[in-house]
Design a protein around this motif. Structure first.
Motif, short mmCIF file in Angstrom:
data_model
loop_
_atom_site.label_atom_id
_atom_site.label_comp_id
_atom_site.label_asym_id
_atom_site.label_seq_id
_atom_site.Cartn_x
_atom_site.Cartn_y
_atom_site.Cartn_z
N TYR A 44 0.99 -1.21 -0.02
CA TYR A 44 0.09 0.04 -0.08
C TYR A 44 0.80 1.22 -0.03
N CYS A 45 0.56 2.26 -1.00
CA CYS A 45 1.38 3.46 -0.93
C CYS A 45 0.48 4.56 -0.38
N HIS A 46 0.91 5.37 0.47
CA HIS A 46 0.19 6.19 1.11
C HIS A 46 0.27 7.71 0.54
N CYS A 47 1.09 7.55 -0.46
CA CYS A 47 1.29 8.95 -1.34
C CYS A 47 1.37 10.20 0.03
N THR A 48 2.34 10.17 0.57
CA THR A 48 2.69 11.02 1.72
C THR A 48 2.62 12.44 1.32
N ALA A 66 2.72 4.59 -13.98
CA ALA A 66 3.47 5.14 -12.96
C ALA A 66 4.17 4.45 -12.45
N VAL A 67 3.37 3.48 -11.77
CA VAL A 67 4.11 2.50 -10.67
C VAL A 67 5.14 1.70 -11.36
N LYS A 68 4.81 1.10 -12.79
CA LYS A 68 5.67 0.27 -13.38
C LYS A 68 7.09 0.99 -13.58
N VAL A 101 -2.27 14.10 -4.44
CA VAL A 101 -2.75 13.67 -5.76
C VAL A 101 -3.73 12.44 -5.74
N VAL A 102 -3.55 11.82 -4.55
CA VAL A 102 -4.57 10.72 -4.21
C VAL A 102 -5.50 10.98 -3.26
N PRO A 103 -6.72 11.09 -3.70
CA PRO A 103 -7.90 11.68 -2.62
C PRO A 103 -7.63 11.23 -1.26
N PRO A 106 5.36 4.98 2.95
CA PRO A 106 4.70 6.46 2.86
C PRO A 106 4.68 6.90 1.52
N ASP A 107 5.62 6.81 0.45
CA ASP A 107 5.51 7.24 -0.78
C ASP A 107 6.48 6.24 -1.79
N LEU A 108 5.90 5.70 -2.45
CA LEU A 108 6.79 5.03 -3.73
C LEU A 108 7.55 5.96 -4.41
N CYS A 109 7.23 7.01 -4.80
CA CYS A 109 8.13 8.04 -5.50
C CYS A 109 9.29 8.39 -4.69
S1 SF4 Z 1 3.49 5.95 -6.78
FE1 SF4 Z 1 4.00 8.00 -6.21
S2 SF4 Z 1 2.22 9.37 -7.02
FE2 SF4 Z 1 1.53 7.18 -7.10
S3 SF4 Z 1 0.50 7.01 -5.21
FE3 SF4 Z 1 2.59 6.41 -4.72
S4 SF4 Z 1 3.85 8.09 -4.11
FE4 SF4 Z 1 1.82 8.89 -4.92
#
Ligand code: SF4
Ligand code: SF4
Lengths: 293, 110
Positions: free
Chosen positions: B9-13, B72-74, B17-19, B41-44
Protein backbone atom coordinates in the motif's frame (compact mmCIF):
# COMPACT_ATOMS: atom_id res chain seq x y z
CA UNK A 1 22.09 -12.97 19.83
CA UNK A 2 19.10 -14.67 18.23
CA UNK A 3 15.62 -13.21 17.99
CA UNK A 4 13.02 -14.69 20.28
CA UNK A 5 10.13 -14.11 17.84
CA UNK A 6 9.54 -15.62 14.37
CA UNK A 7 10.06 -12.40 12.40
CA UNK A 8 10.48 -12.17 8.63
CA UNK A 9 14.23 -11.90 8.61
CA UNK A 10 15.66 -14.02 5.83
CA UNK A 11 18.21 -11.53 4.62
CA UNK A 12 19.65 -11.01 1.13
CA UNK A 13 22.99 -9.12 1.03
CA UNK A 14 22.81 -5.82 2.89
CA UNK A 15 22.12 -2.99 0.52
CA UNK A 16 21.32 -0.02 2.69
CA UNK A 17 22.38 0.37 6.26
CA UNK A 18 19.98 3.30 6.50
CA UNK A 19 16.89 1.15 5.94
CA UNK A 20 14.43 1.42 8.76
CA UNK A 21 11.14 -0.35 8.97
CA UNK A 22 8.52 -0.70 11.64
CA UNK A 23 6.74 -4.02 12.11
CA UNK A 24 3.29 -3.89 13.66
CA UNK A 25 3.55 -7.35 15.09
CA UNK A 26 0.80 -9.77 16.04
CA UNK A 27 2.60 -13.08 15.56
CA UNK A 28 3.69 -15.60 18.16
CA UNK A 29 4.32 -14.05 21.55
CA UNK A 30 2.04 -11.06 21.01
CA UNK A 31 -1.66 -10.24 21.26
CA UNK A 32 -3.46 -8.72 18.28
CA UNK A 33 -4.03 -4.94 18.22
CA UNK A 34 -7.63 -3.84 18.47
CA UNK A 35 -8.62 -2.91 14.84
CA UNK A 36 -9.11 0.81 15.44
CA UNK A 37 -5.78 1.04 17.25
CA UNK A 38 -4.00 -0.80 14.43
CA UNK A 39 -5.40 1.60 11.82
CA UNK A 40 -4.49 4.68 13.83
CA UNK A 41 -0.97 3.40 14.45
CA UNK A 42 -0.23 2.49 10.82
CA UNK A 43 -1.66 5.81 9.59
CA UNK A 44 0.44 7.80 12.06
CA UNK A 45 3.63 5.89 11.19
CA UNK A 46 3.13 6.50 7.48
CA UNK A 47 2.46 10.18 8.05
CA UNK A 48 5.83 10.34 9.82
CA UNK A 49 7.53 8.91 6.73
CA UNK A 50 8.04 5.42 8.19
CA UNK A 51 7.59 2.17 6.25
CA UNK A 52 5.44 -0.39 7.98
CA UNK A 53 4.94 -4.15 7.77
CA UNK A 54 1.78 -5.43 9.37
CA UNK A 55 2.42 -8.98 10.53
CA UNK A 56 -0.56 -11.10 11.41
CA UNK A 57 -0.62 -14.32 13.42
CA UNK A 58 1.47 -16.80 11.45
CA UNK A 59 2.04 -14.24 8.68
CA UNK A 60 5.08 -12.55 7.24
CA UNK A 61 5.14 -9.28 5.33
CA UNK A 62 8.38 -9.22 3.43
CA UNK A 63 12.01 -9.13 4.39
CA UNK A 64 14.15 -6.34 5.65
CA UNK A 65 17.24 -6.34 3.45
CA UNK A 66 19.44 -4.36 5.79
CA UNK A 67 19.41 -1.78 8.51
CA UNK A 68 17.03 -1.72 11.43
CA UNK A 69 13.66 -3.13 12.26
CA UNK A 70 11.50 -1.83 15.08
CA UNK A 71 8.91 -4.31 16.28
CA UNK A 72 5.90 -2.78 17.96
CA UNK A 73 3.55 -5.17 19.66
CA UNK A 74 1.42 -6.08 22.59
CA UNK A 75 3.93 -8.66 23.76
CA UNK A 76 2.90 -11.42 26.11
CA UNK A 77 6.52 -12.13 27.09
CA UNK A 78 9.45 -9.95 28.03
CA UNK A 79 11.45 -8.87 24.93
CA UNK A 80 14.97 -7.43 24.78
CA UNK A 81 15.18 -3.75 23.87
CA UNK A 82 17.62 -4.47 21.08
CA UNK A 83 19.02 -7.56 19.37
CA UNK A 84 21.09 -8.23 16.25
CA UNK A 85 20.41 -11.01 13.77
CA UNK A 86 23.10 -13.18 12.21
CA UNK A 87 22.66 -11.22 8.97
CA UNK A 88 23.41 -7.92 10.66
CA UNK A 89 19.87 -6.56 10.88
CA UNK A 90 19.32 -4.69 14.13
CA UNK A 91 16.00 -5.44 15.75
CA UNK A 92 14.42 -3.24 18.39
CA UNK A 93 11.37 -4.24 20.42
CA UNK A 94 8.92 -1.89 22.06
CA UNK A 95 5.78 -2.91 23.90
CA UNK A 96 3.06 -0.44 22.97
CA UNK A 97 0.19 -1.95 24.95
CA UNK A 98 -1.68 0.94 26.53
CA UNK A 99 0.07 3.54 24.39
CA UNK A 100 -1.66 5.88 21.97
CA UNK A 101 -0.68 5.98 18.28
CA UNK A 102 1.11 9.29 18.86
CA UNK A 103 3.13 7.82 21.75
CA UNK A 104 4.05 4.76 19.69
CA UNK A 105 5.20 6.99 16.81
CA UNK A 106 7.29 9.01 19.24
CA UNK A 107 8.95 5.76 20.35
CA UNK A 108 9.64 4.88 16.71
CA UNK A 109 11.21 8.29 16.12
CA UNK A 110 13.43 7.84 19.18
CA UNK A 111 14.56 4.40 18.03
CA UNK A 112 15.28 5.73 14.55
CA UNK A 113 17.44 8.45 16.06
CA UNK A 114 19.19 5.99 18.39
CA UNK A 115 19.96 3.77 15.39
CA UNK A 116 21.58 6.80 13.69
CA UNK A 117 19.12 6.72 10.84
CA UNK A 118 18.47 10.19 9.48
CA UNK A 119 14.97 11.55 9.32
CA UNK A 120 13.67 11.56 5.74
CA UNK A 121 14.32 14.90 4.04
CA UNK A 122 11.27 17.10 3.64
CA UNK A 123 11.33 16.93 -0.12
CA UNK A 124 8.41 16.46 -2.43
CA UNK A 125 9.62 13.59 -4.60
CA UNK A 126 9.28 15.35 -7.94
CA UNK A 127 11.32 14.03 -10.81
CA UNK A 128 10.85 12.62 -14.31
CA UNK A 129 10.33 8.90 -14.84
CA UNK A 130 10.88 7.51 -18.33
CA UNK A 131 8.45 5.08 -19.91
CA UNK A 132 10.86 3.02 -22.01
CA UNK A 133 8.00 1.32 -23.82
CA UNK A 134 7.44 4.71 -25.50
CA UNK A 135 10.87 6.37 -25.47
CA UNK A 136 12.66 6.44 -28.84
CA UNK A 137 15.94 7.73 -27.38
CA UNK A 138 15.68 10.96 -29.38
CA UNK A 139 17.56 12.96 -26.66
CA UNK A 140 15.24 15.98 -26.84
CA UNK A 141 14.82 15.89 -23.06
CA UNK A 142 18.58 15.84 -22.61
CA UNK A 143 19.11 18.84 -24.83
CA UNK A 144 16.18 20.71 -23.26
CA UNK A 145 16.92 20.36 -19.54
CA UNK A 146 19.34 22.93 -18.16
CA UNK A 147 19.63 21.34 -14.75
CA UNK A 148 21.60 18.18 -15.57
CA UNK A 149 18.72 15.88 -14.67
CA UNK A 150 19.24 13.69 -17.73
CA UNK A 151 22.28 11.75 -18.85
CA UNK A 152 23.23 8.90 -21.16
CA UNK A 153 24.37 5.45 -20.16
CA UNK A 154 25.48 2.98 -22.83
CA UNK A 155 23.74 5.08 -25.45
CA UNK A 156 20.47 5.17 -23.58
CA UNK A 157 18.76 8.22 -22.10
CA UNK A 158 18.47 8.08 -18.31
CA UNK A 159 17.33 10.20 -15.41
CA UNK A 160 20.62 10.57 -13.58
CA UNK A 161 20.15 13.43 -11.11
CA UNK A 162 16.52 13.37 -10.05
CA UNK A 163 17.23 15.61 -7.06
CA UNK A 164 18.18 18.46 -9.42
CA UNK A 165 14.73 18.56 -10.98
CA UNK A 166 12.68 21.70 -10.24
CA UNK A 167 9.70 20.88 -8.06
CA UNK A 168 6.37 21.02 -9.91
CA UNK A 169 8.00 21.76 -13.25
CA UNK A 170 6.87 19.23 -15.87
CA UNK A 171 8.37 21.12 -18.83
CA UNK A 172 10.58 18.33 -20.18
CA UNK A 173 7.60 16.01 -20.35
CA UNK A 174 5.91 18.59 -22.57
CA UNK A 175 8.79 18.60 -25.05
CA UNK A 176 9.01 14.81 -25.27
CA UNK A 177 7.47 13.95 -28.65
CA UNK A 178 6.55 10.45 -27.51
CA UNK A 179 4.78 11.36 -24.24
CA UNK A 180 7.36 9.08 -22.62
CA UNK A 181 8.17 11.25 -19.60
CA UNK A 182 6.02 10.84 -16.51
CA UNK A 183 5.73 12.88 -13.37
CA UNK A 184 3.60 10.58 -11.18
CA UNK A 185 2.61 13.48 -8.91
CA UNK A 186 1.46 15.73 -11.76
CA UNK A 187 -2.19 16.78 -11.77
CA UNK A 188 -3.10 15.76 -15.29
CA UNK A 189 -2.83 12.81 -17.61
CA UNK A 190 -1.07 11.38 -19.44
CA UNK A 191 1.97 12.93 -17.72
CA UNK A 192 0.80 11.46 -14.39
CA UNK A 193 0.93 7.97 -15.88
CA UNK A 194 -2.58 7.79 -17.28
CA UNK A 195 -3.02 5.90 -20.55
CA UNK A 196 -1.65 7.81 -23.57
CA UNK A 197 -4.19 8.41 -26.33
CA UNK A 198 -3.50 9.11 -30.01
CA UNK A 199 -4.71 12.68 -29.38
CA UNK A 200 -2.09 13.13 -26.65
CA UNK A 201 0.67 12.13 -29.05
CA UNK A 202 -0.61 14.58 -31.69
CA UNK A 203 -0.75 17.40 -29.15
CA UNK A 204 2.77 16.72 -27.92
CA UNK A 205 4.27 16.79 -31.41
CA UNK A 206 2.59 20.16 -31.98
CA UNK A 207 4.33 21.50 -28.88
CA UNK A 208 7.70 20.48 -30.21
CA UNK A 209 6.93 22.32 -33.45
CA UNK A 210 6.29 25.46 -31.41
CA UNK A 211 9.61 25.11 -29.64
CA UNK A 212 11.51 24.73 -32.91
CA UNK A 213 9.75 27.84 -34.25
CA UNK A 214 11.32 29.71 -31.37
CA UNK A 215 14.76 28.58 -32.39
CA UNK A 216 14.83 25.59 -30.07
CA UNK A 217 16.10 27.57 -27.11
CA UNK A 218 12.96 27.69 -25.05
CA UNK A 219 14.66 28.64 -21.81
CA UNK A 220 16.43 31.65 -23.22
CA UNK A 221 13.18 32.72 -24.83
CA UNK A 222 11.22 32.29 -21.63
CA UNK A 223 13.78 34.13 -19.60
CA UNK A 224 13.76 36.92 -22.13
CA UNK A 225 10.00 37.08 -21.79
CA UNK A 226 10.23 37.18 -18.02
CA UNK A 227 12.73 40.04 -18.09
CA UNK A 228 10.51 41.94 -20.47
CA UNK A 229 7.57 41.53 -18.18
CA UNK A 230 9.51 43.05 -15.35
CA UNK A 231 10.63 46.06 -17.37
CA UNK A 232 8.40 49.09 -16.92
CA UNK A 233 9.36 50.20 -20.41
CA UNK A 234 8.36 46.96 -21.98
CA UNK A 235 5.26 48.35 -23.66
CA UNK A 236 7.10 51.18 -25.43
CA UNK A 237 9.97 48.96 -26.41
CA UNK A 238 7.72 46.28 -27.75
CA UNK A 239 6.06 48.42 -30.33
CA UNK A 240 7.64 46.18 -32.88
CA UNK A 241 4.87 43.94 -34.13
CA UNK A 242 6.99 40.85 -34.64
CA UNK A 243 8.37 41.03 -31.12
CA UNK A 244 4.88 41.49 -29.72
CA UNK A 245 3.71 38.41 -31.56
CA UNK A 246 6.67 36.46 -30.33
CA UNK A 247 5.95 37.50 -26.77
CA UNK A 248 2.34 36.45 -27.01
CA UNK A 249 3.50 33.13 -28.29
CA UNK A 250 5.95 32.81 -25.41
CA UNK A 251 3.31 33.58 -22.81
CA UNK A 252 1.21 30.82 -24.28
CA UNK A 253 4.17 28.51 -24.39
CA UNK A 254 5.05 29.13 -20.75
CA UNK A 255 1.46 28.37 -19.83
CA UNK A 256 1.40 25.32 -22.03
CA UNK A 257 4.55 23.95 -20.51
CA UNK A 258 3.10 24.68 -17.07
CA UNK A 259 6.40 26.03 -15.77
CA UNK A 260 5.99 27.42 -12.22
CA UNK A 261 7.19 31.00 -11.63
CA UNK A 262 9.82 29.71 -9.17
CA UNK A 263 11.56 28.01 -12.06
CA UNK A 264 11.78 31.28 -13.98
CA UNK A 265 13.16 32.89 -10.88
CA UNK A 266 15.83 30.22 -10.50
CA UNK A 267 17.06 30.43 -14.08
CA UNK A 268 20.70 31.45 -14.37
CA UNK A 269 21.97 34.51 -16.24
CA UNK A 270 21.40 34.65 -20.03
CA UNK A 271 25.08 33.82 -20.63
CA UNK A 272 24.90 30.87 -18.32
CA UNK A 273 21.71 29.71 -20.02
CA UNK A 274 23.47 29.86 -23.39
CA UNK A 275 26.41 27.93 -22.03
CA UNK A 276 24.29 25.24 -20.36
CA UNK A 277 21.98 24.91 -23.34
CA UNK A 278 24.99 24.48 -25.65
CA UNK A 279 26.47 21.92 -23.28
CA UNK A 280 23.23 19.94 -23.02
CA UNK A 281 22.78 20.08 -26.76
CA UNK A 282 26.34 18.88 -27.36
CA UNK A 283 25.77 15.94 -25.02
CA UNK A 284 22.59 15.03 -26.86
CA UNK A 285 24.27 15.32 -30.29
CA UNK A 286 27.23 13.23 -29.13
CA UNK A 287 24.90 10.53 -27.85
CA UNK A 288 22.92 10.53 -31.10
CA UNK A 289 26.12 10.33 -33.17
CA UNK A 290 27.49 7.51 -31.03
CA UNK A 291 24.25 5.60 -31.41
CA UNK A 292 24.42 5.94 -35.21
CA UNK A 293 27.83 4.30 -35.44
CA UNK B 1 -0.78 -24.56 -4.66
CA UNK B 2 -1.66 -20.85 -4.63
CA UNK B 3 1.12 -18.33 -4.19
CA UNK B 4 0.94 -16.24 -1.02
CA UNK B 5 -0.76 -12.89 -1.44
CA UNK B 6 1.55 -9.92 -0.94
CA UNK B 7 -0.03 -6.54 -0.59
CA UNK B 8 1.77 -3.23 -0.87
CA UNK B 9 0.00 0.00 0.00
CA UNK B 10 1.38 3.43 -0.96
CA UNK B 11 0.23 6.33 1.20
CA UNK B 12 1.39 9.03 -1.26
CA UNK B 13 2.40 11.08 1.77
CA UNK B 14 4.18 13.96 0.06
CA UNK B 15 1.50 15.12 -2.37
CA UNK B 16 -2.24 15.50 -2.55
CA UNK B 17 -2.79 13.62 -5.76
CA UNK B 18 -4.54 10.59 -4.27
CA UNK B 19 -7.85 11.63 -2.67
CA UNK B 20 -7.37 11.60 1.10
CA UNK B 21 -10.69 9.88 1.73
CA UNK B 22 -9.83 7.08 -0.70
CA UNK B 23 -6.40 6.31 0.68
CA UNK B 24 -7.61 6.48 4.28
CA UNK B 25 -10.52 4.16 3.60
CA UNK B 26 -8.36 1.66 1.71
CA UNK B 27 -5.87 1.68 4.58
CA UNK B 28 -8.64 1.22 7.12
CA UNK B 29 -10.04 -1.75 5.22
CA UNK B 30 -6.59 -3.30 4.98
CA UNK B 31 -5.74 -2.86 8.64
CA UNK B 32 -9.12 -4.25 9.65
CA UNK B 33 -8.71 -7.32 7.45
CA UNK B 34 -6.56 -10.26 8.46
CA UNK B 35 -4.21 -9.84 5.49
CA UNK B 36 -0.55 -9.08 6.29
CA UNK B 37 0.78 -6.20 4.20
CA UNK B 38 3.54 -3.69 3.65
CA UNK B 39 2.78 0.01 3.68
CA UNK B 40 5.16 2.67 2.46
CA UNK B 41 4.87 6.42 2.90
CA UNK B 42 5.63 7.25 -0.73
CA UNK B 43 6.73 4.95 -3.55
CA UNK B 44 7.94 7.96 -5.53
CA UNK B 45 10.32 8.84 -2.72
CA UNK B 46 11.59 5.26 -2.51
CA UNK B 47 12.21 5.24 -6.25
CA UNK B 48 13.96 8.63 -6.10
CA UNK B 49 16.23 7.38 -3.33
CA UNK B 50 16.84 4.07 -5.09
CA UNK B 51 15.61 2.29 -2.01
CA UNK B 52 16.74 -1.35 -2.14
CA UNK B 53 13.54 -2.38 -0.37
CA UNK B 54 11.71 -1.93 -3.69
CA UNK B 55 13.40 -5.05 -5.05
CA UNK B 56 12.23 -7.01 -2.07
CA UNK B 57 8.70 -5.64 -2.26
CA UNK B 58 8.47 -6.68 -5.91
CA UNK B 59 9.83 -10.16 -5.23
CA UNK B 60 7.90 -13.14 -6.48
CA UNK B 61 4.48 -13.96 -5.19
CA UNK B 62 1.04 -12.72 -5.95
CA UNK B 63 1.68 -9.01 -5.62
CA UNK B 64 -1.04 -6.39 -5.43
CA UNK B 65 -0.19 -2.73 -5.13
CA UNK B 66 -2.55 0.04 -4.11
CA UNK B 67 -1.07 3.28 -5.44
CA UNK B 68 -1.84 5.28 -8.58
CA UNK B 69 -1.60 4.75 -12.36
CA UNK B 70 -0.14 1.34 -13.23
CA UNK B 71 2.13 2.91 -15.88
CA UNK B 72 3.62 5.26 -13.28
CA UNK B 73 4.17 2.49 -10.75
CA UNK B 74 5.74 0.16 -13.32
CA UNK B 75 8.32 2.77 -14.39
CA UNK B 76 9.01 3.95 -10.84
CA UNK B 77 10.15 0.40 -10.07
CA UNK B 78 12.02 0.21 -13.36
CA UNK B 79 13.87 3.42 -12.47
CA UNK B 80 15.62 1.49 -9.68
CA UNK B 81 16.29 -1.50 -11.90
CA UNK B 82 13.40 -3.58 -10.57
CA UNK B 83 11.00 -5.27 -12.94
CA UNK B 84 7.54 -5.69 -11.52
CA UNK B 85 6.38 -9.26 -12.11
CA UNK B 86 3.91 -9.47 -15.00
CA UNK B 87 1.41 -10.91 -12.57
CA UNK B 88 1.57 -7.84 -10.30
CA UNK B 89 -1.71 -5.99 -10.14
CA UNK B 90 -1.63 -2.23 -9.62
CA UNK B 91 -4.80 -0.66 -8.27
CA UNK B 92 -5.35 3.01 -8.87
CA UNK B 93 -6.48 5.06 -5.87
CA UNK B 94 -6.44 8.24 -7.97
CA UNK B 95 -9.28 7.10 -10.18
CA UNK B 96 -11.02 4.17 -8.51
CA UNK B 97 -13.24 4.14 -5.46
CA UNK B 98 -11.97 2.89 -2.11
CA UNK B 99 -14.57 0.11 -2.30
CA UNK B 100 -13.31 -1.12 -5.66
CA UNK B 101 -9.64 -0.93 -4.64
CA UNK B 102 -10.17 -2.62 -1.26
CA UNK B 103 -12.30 -5.39 -2.77
CA UNK B 104 -9.61 -6.25 -5.35
CA UNK B 105 -6.82 -5.94 -2.82
CA UNK B 106 -8.40 -8.34 -0.41
CA UNK B 107 -9.62 -10.83 -3.00
CA UNK B 108 -7.87 -14.15 -2.36
CA UNK B 109 -5.32 -15.07 -5.04
CA UNK B 110 -6.66 -17.30 -7.84
S1 SF4 C 1 3.48 5.94 -6.69
FE1 SF4 C 1 3.98 8.09 -6.22
S2 SF4 C 1 2.30 9.32 -7.09
FE2 SF4 C 1 1.64 7.17 -7.08
S3 SF4 C 1 0.47 6.95 -5.16
FE3 SF4 C 1 2.58 6.35 -4.69
S4 SF4 C 1 3.66 8.19 -4.01
FE4 SF4 C 1 1.72 8.85 -4.99
S1 SF4 D 1 12.43 13.26 -25.22
FE1 SF4 D 1 11.15 11.49 -24.73
S2 SF4 D 1 11.47 10.04 -26.41
FE2 SF4 D 1 13.13 11.53 -26.50
S3 SF4 D 1 14.80 10.57 -25.28
FE3 SF4 D 1 13.64 11.90 -23.88
S4 SF4 D 1 12.13 10.51 -22.95
FE4 SF4 D 1 12.91 9.47 -24.79
Amino acid sequence: MSIPLPLPLSAPPPASAAAFRVAVYEGTGANPFPPGERTALVTALLAKGLSVSVIRPGGSAGNLVAGSLLVLGHFTDEQPDHAATDSGVSVYFRNVAGKSAAEAVELAVQVRAAANIPEPAKWKPWFPVIDYDRCTNCMQCLSFCLFDVYGVNEGKIQVQNNNKCKTDCPACSRVCPEVAILFPKYRHGPINGDVVSADDVRRESMKVDISSLLGGDIYAALRDRNAKFKSRFSKERDSDKALEERQKCLVKLGEKLDIPPEVFASLPSPDEIQRKAAEANAKAQAALEANKS
Amino acid sequence: MTKPLRVLYCHCTYANVVPKATKEEVLRRLTESDVPFDAVPDLCEMSAKKDPALADLAADGCLKIAACYPRAVKWLFHAVGVKLPDTAEVLNMRTDTADAVAAKLLEPPA
